[in-house]
Write a protein that holds these residues in place. Structure first.
Motif, mmCIF file in Angstrom:
data_model
loop_
_atom_site.group_PDB
_atom_site.id
_atom_site.type_symbol
_atom_site.label_atom_id
_atom_site.label_comp_id
_atom_site.label_asym_id
_atom_site.label_seq_id
_atom_site.Cartn_x
_atom_site.Cartn_y
_atom_site.Cartn_z
ATOM 1 N N LEU A 174 0.217 -0.624 6.240
ATOM 2 C CA LEU A 174 1.624 -0.598 6.644
ATOM 3 C C LEU A 174 2.436 -1.588 5.811
ATOM 4 O O LEU A 174 3.536 -1.265 5.344
ATOM 5 N N VAL A 175 1.886 -2.770 5.577
ATOM 6 C CA VAL A 175 2.568 -3.800 4.777
ATOM 7 C C VAL A 175 2.809 -3.273 3.353
ATOM 8 O O VAL A 175 3.924 -3.344 2.832
ATOM 9 N N LEU A 176 1.758 -2.699 2.740
ATOM 10 C CA LEU A 176 1.877 -2.198 1.371
ATOM 11 C C LEU A 176 2.817 -0.991 1.284
ATOM 12 O O LEU A 176 3.603 -0.876 0.341
ATOM 13 N N ALA A 177 2.732 -0.089 2.259
ATOM 14 C CA ALA A 177 3.599 1.103 2.254
ATOM 15 C C ALA A 177 5.063 0.698 2.400
ATOM 16 O O ALA A 177 5.943 1.248 1.727
ATOM 17 N N LEU A 178 5.327 -0.296 3.251
ATOM 18 C CA LEU A 178 6.702 -0.798 3.423
ATOM 19 C C LEU A 178 7.211 -1.428 2.128
ATOM 20 O O LEU A 178 8.362 -1.238 1.741
ATOM 21 N N VAL A 181 -0.735 14.306 12.018
ATOM 22 C CA VAL A 181 0.239 15.309 11.567
ATOM 23 C C VAL A 181 1.271 14.641 10.650
ATOM 24 O O VAL A 181 1.571 15.144 9.566
ATOM 25 N N LEU A 182 1.778 13.470 11.059
ATOM 26 C CA LEU A 182 2.811 12.771 10.289
ATOM 27 C C LEU A 182 2.286 12.351 8.908
ATOM 28 O O LEU A 182 2.951 12.580 7.890
ATOM 29 N N CYS A 183 1.088 11.751 8.862
ATOM 30 C CA CYS A 183 0.515 11.318 7.586
ATOM 31 C C CYS A 183 0.231 12.515 6.679
ATOM 32 O O CYS A 183 0.472 12.464 5.481
ATOM 33 N N VAL A 226 8.266 6.931 3.485
ATOM 34 C CA VAL A 226 8.845 6.571 4.787
ATOM 35 C C VAL A 226 8.019 7.234 5.903
ATOM 36 O O VAL A 226 7.650 6.581 6.886
ATOM 37 N N ALA A 227 7.699 8.524 5.718
ATOM 38 C CA ALA A 227 6.892 9.238 6.721
ATOM 39 C C ALA A 227 5.507 8.600 6.840
ATOM 40 O O ALA A 227 4.958 8.479 7.936
ATOM 41 N N LEU A 228 4.949 8.170 5.692
ATOM 42 C CA LEU A 228 3.645 7.495 5.700
ATOM 43 C C LEU A 228 3.701 6.209 6.538
ATOM 44 O O LEU A 228 2.775 5.917 7.285
#
Lengths: 84, 84
Positions: free
Chosen positions: A69-73, B12-14, A40-42
Motif C-alpha cells: 500500500l505504501v509503495l502503490a501510494l 475483484v478490485l485488484c 488508484v484502484a490497486l
C-alpha cells in the motif's frame, strides 16, 4: 507452516516488485504510459486485502499488503506529479 | 462470512485494476514508462499467492490471483512487444 513460507515469499516478491517501478518513475520523471486508474484502484484493492488479512488473522497477507500500500501510494503520487 | 465478502471485493478490485493498464498499452502501443522487472516479478508473486491460496483453501485468494496472473502476463507480453 509451509503455507506460511509460501505466503511470506509471495508477499515479499509482490511488495519488492513495486520498487523497480517506483525507482524508474523517480529516475526518469516520466509516468505517462502508466494507468492512473490502475494504480488508484490497486491502492483500494490492497487496502481491502489488508482488512481481509486482519479479519482472517493471516500475518503474511497483513504485512505484504501494508508494505504494498505504501509503495502503490508512492507510485500514484509520482504519477500525478510527473504527468502534469 | 464478512471476511469472504471483503476478500472477494479485494480480489475483484485488484483484478479489475489491471484492466485499464492493459487497455491503455493496447490502445497507445506504448509501454516505455512501465518497469518490466515490476510486472515479471508481479507474475511470480501472484503465482505464489495462487499456490498459497490453494494451500490454505481460501477461494477469494485463488480466484483473484488466477485472474490477475492472466492480466499481468498479458501486460508483460505487450510490454515486451511494444518496447522493441
Amino acid at each position: 507452516m509451509t503455507s506460511l513460507i509460501v505466503g511470506i515469499l509471495a508477499g515479499v516478491l509482490c511488495t519488492v516488485s513495486f520498487l523497480p517501478q517506483a525507482i524508474k518513475i523517480f529516475k526518469t520523471k516520466r509516468a505517462g504510459d502508466l494507468s492512473l486508474i490502475t494504480f488508484v484502484a490497486l491502492c483500494f484493492g490492497i487496502l481491502l486485502w489488508l482488512i481481509y488479512g486482519i479479519m482472517i488473522k493471516e500475518l503474511p497477507i497483513i504485512l505484504a499488503n501494508a508494505a504494498m500500500l505504501v509503495l502503490a501510494l508512492l507510485i500514484v503520487v509520482m504519477k500525478i506529479k510527473y504527468s502534469k
